[in-house]
Structures are given as structure tokens and as C-alpha cells.
Design a protein around this motif. Structure first.
Motif, PDB file in Angstrom:
ATOM      1  N   LEU A 138      51.423  27.070  32.484  1.00  0.00           N
ATOM      2  CA  LEU A 138      50.688  28.201  31.932  1.00  0.00           C
ATOM      3  C   LEU A 138      49.326  27.716  31.459  1.00  0.00           C
ATOM      4  CD1 LEU A 138      50.660  31.183  31.026  1.00  0.00           C
ATOM      5  CD2 LEU A 138      51.654  30.420  28.852  1.00  0.00           C
ATOM      6  N   ASN A 172      47.855  29.441  36.928  1.00  0.00           N
ATOM      7  CA  ASN A 172      49.262  29.414  36.517  1.00  0.00           C
ATOM      8  C   ASN A 172      50.141  29.278  37.758  1.00  0.00           C
ATOM      9  OD1 ASN A 172      48.221  29.968  34.016  1.00  0.00           O
ATOM     10  ND2 ASN A 172      48.753  32.144  34.063  1.00  0.00           N
ATOM     11  N   GLY A 226      46.839  29.678  30.230  1.00  0.00           N
ATOM     12  CA  GLY A 226      46.443  30.344  28.988  1.00  0.00           C
ATOM     13  C   GLY A 226      45.120  31.080  29.051  1.00  0.00           C
ATOM     14  N   GLY A 227      44.573  31.275  30.249  1.00  0.00           N
ATOM     15  CA  GLY A 227      43.313  32.009  30.349  1.00  0.00           C
ATOM     16  C   GLY A 227      42.499  31.521  31.543  1.00  0.00           C
ATOM     17  N   ALA A 258      47.069  22.657  30.688  1.00  0.00           N
ATOM     18  CA  ALA A 258      48.086  23.713  30.724  1.00  0.00           C
ATOM     19  C   ALA A 258      49.267  23.299  29.863  1.00  0.00           C
ATOM     20  CB  ALA A 258      48.535  23.978  32.154  1.00  0.00           C
ATOM     21  N   ARG A 262      42.207  30.577  37.241  1.00  0.00           N
ATOM     22  CA  ARG A 262      43.448  30.820  36.500  1.00  0.00           C
ATOM     23  C   ARG A 262      44.575  30.391  37.426  1.00  0.00           C
ATOM     24  NH1 ARG A 262      45.653  36.403  33.646  1.00  0.00           N
ATOM     25  NH2 ARG A 262      47.373  35.420  32.525  1.00  0.00           N
TER      26      ARG A 262
END
Length: 284
Positions: A261, A272, A263-264, A236, A270
Motif C-alpha cells: 500500500l 499499490n 498511501g497516495g 510502501a 500510485r
């Protein structure tokens, strides 16, 4: 004969009177000269006393000025010595703790799973608590001369986040339902270990209160339980901002906020998330 004697008698008192007058005049002149000489000597003595007093005053002023200069030198030495002793350290070890939250639930191989949709199927919570520690390594106190009083630091940090305990799916059932067992789920702890490295820009060098930012850093997350495809690691980008305050000597207290983050989606994950908390630092 009688006439001549009378003339002599008449002339002698007149001449004596003139001589006495002249002598008295000379005495007066001498007296005036003596008075003038006395006045000059008195003036010389007065001037000499004034000059002597001025010399004494100048000596005293020079002595006092020397004392003041010496005191200033000693004071400057003390200030410099104190500044050296109290100078902000280049390096710091810090200990962190606080609250964290993920943007999305953490599904995994032994919790809620689309691969093995059998068993309790509980989702891990979004909120967590975290603890961690890290090192700040000072690189330059003025960003190599580009920005005065702005320090550039290399930060290396690790942290542990725990999102709570949930009942596991069939793969965390005892015995597993995939082998014909009854529903008897075990508890599964959802957690993440993060290791990060980042440049930190710290402002107001020399002040007690110092804000800082991390424009972007690299973070590697080790997740448990792993993803449904058994992925343990997830990279990340980390962004952060905070401030610390020097409490005493090289001990600082600070607060920070960090966002990770991903990023996908990585193998269905995911993660985040945000952390908010405080830290205690010790400079060295």
C-alpha cells in the motif's frame, strides 16, 4: 504257703499287663509328638520354600523393572536427541516466485507520458511475474513469554517484478522525435525492485505446518522506468500472510500473499499491488 504263692502268681500277670499298657500308651504319645514335630518341620519347609520363591520372584520383578526403567531412560534419551536434531531452526533463507498485479498502470518518463505526449505512448501491463529471496532471523520462540508456541521473526527480503515490455514514447525513440526523428520506438521493460523489512509472527512452533502473518512492514520500491518527474524510489506499507510446511529436515515449502500500500500518489504514481506465490526455504 500255698495261698501266698497263688496270690503272687495271680498278681504278677496283672501288673505286667498294666505296665505293658502304660508303656504302649507312652509309645503312642511319643508317636503323636513325632508326627506333630514332622508336621511342624514340613510346614516350616513349606513356608521356607514359599518365602524363597517369593524372594526369587521379587528379585526377578526388580530385575525386570530395572530393565524397563533403563529402556525408558534410553527411549527418552533418543526422543530428546531426535527432538534436538529435528528442532526447528531459528533462521531461514528462502527463495520466492509467483504472480503479481498492480492496481494502476505504471506511467513513466519513457512510456505513456503526459509530459512528453509524443511517440508510441503504450502503457505498462498490470500483471507481472516476480522472483525474490529473503532471510528470516528468529528473535524469540514464545514472543518473550507472552504467547506460547508463537515465534517472532525479523524478515529481510528483496524481489524483482517484471510487468512486461512496451514500445516507448519520444524519449525512447531512435532517434528521438523531439529532434525530428521518425517514429522508431525502442522497447521499454517495466519493472520494480522491492526491498522490505518486517516483523513476522509465526504460529504453531514445533509443528510441521506453520501459518504466519506480517501485520505491517516497510517496503521500498525502485521503479523502472522512473516517473514522469524522474522519481525512482517509492515507499510502501507491506501486509502479508502465508504458511509453510516442513518437507524434510530443515527444508520447507510455503505459500504467501502480500499487499503493498503506497498511501497516495507520489509524483503521479500510485503502484499499490498484490503478489501471490510460493517459496522454498532452508533453515540454518
Amino acid at each position: 504257703m500255698v495261698f501266698s504263692f497263688s496270690l503272687v502268681l495271680f498278681t504278677s500277670p496283672v501288673a505286667a499287663h498294666d505296665r505293658a499298657k502304660a508303656l504302649e500308651q507312652e509309645v503312642l504319645e511319643l508317636k503323636k509328638r513325632l508326627i506333630a514335630i514332622q508336621d511342624e518341620l514340613s510346614q516350616i519347609r513349606t513356608d521356607s520354600s514359599r518365602v524363597e520363591q517369593q524372594v526369587i520372584e521379587n528379585k526377578q520383578a526388580i530385575k525386570e523393572e530395572r530393565v524397563i526403567v533403563q529402556q525408558k531412560i534410553e527411549s527418552e534419551k533418543e526422543v530428546i536427541k531426535k527432538a534436538i536434531l529435528e528442532e526447528s531452526p531459528r533462521n531461514m533463507i528462502f527463495f520466492r516466485g509467483g504472480w503479481a498485479r498492480q492496481d494502476h498502470h505504471h506511467n513513466g518518463i519513457s512510456v505513456q507520458s503526459g509530459v512528453a505526449p509524443v511517440g508510441a505512448q503504450q502503457q505498462a501491463p498490470l500483471n507481472a511475474w516476480y522472483v525474490g529471496a529473503g532471510f528470516d532471523f528468529g528473535l524469540t520462540k514464545d514472543t518473550w513469554g507472552l504467547i506460547p508456541k508463537t515465534e517472532l521473526i525479523a524478515e529481510l527480503m528483496f524481489e524483482y517484478k517484471q510487468f512486461g515490455t512496451v514500445l516507448g514514447n519520444a524519449l525512447a525513440n531512435e532517434p528521438t522525435q523531439l529532434a525530428g526523428g521518425d517514429l522508431n520506438p525502442r522497447h521499454v521493460t517495466s519493472s520494480t525492485v522491492t526491498v522490505s523489512a518486517a516483523p513476522k509472527i509465526k504460529f504453531l512452533e514445533g509443528y510441521r505446518l506453520r501459518p504466519w502473518i506480517i501485520p505491517a512492514g516497510l517496503a521500498i520500491h525502485i521503479i523502472s522506468p522512473p516517473s514522469e518527474t524522474i522519481t525512482f524510489f517509492q515507499p510502501a506499507v507491506m501486509f502479508a500472510a502465508g504458511a509453510d510446511y516442513k518437507l524434510w529436515k530443515n527444508i520447507v515449502l510455503g505459500v504467501d500473499a502480500r499487499y503493498h500500500l503506497m498511501g497516495g500518489h507520489l509524483d503521479g504514481l500510485r503502484l499499490n499491488g498484490l503478489t501471490l506465490g510460493g517459496y522454498l526455504g532452508i533453515g540454518f
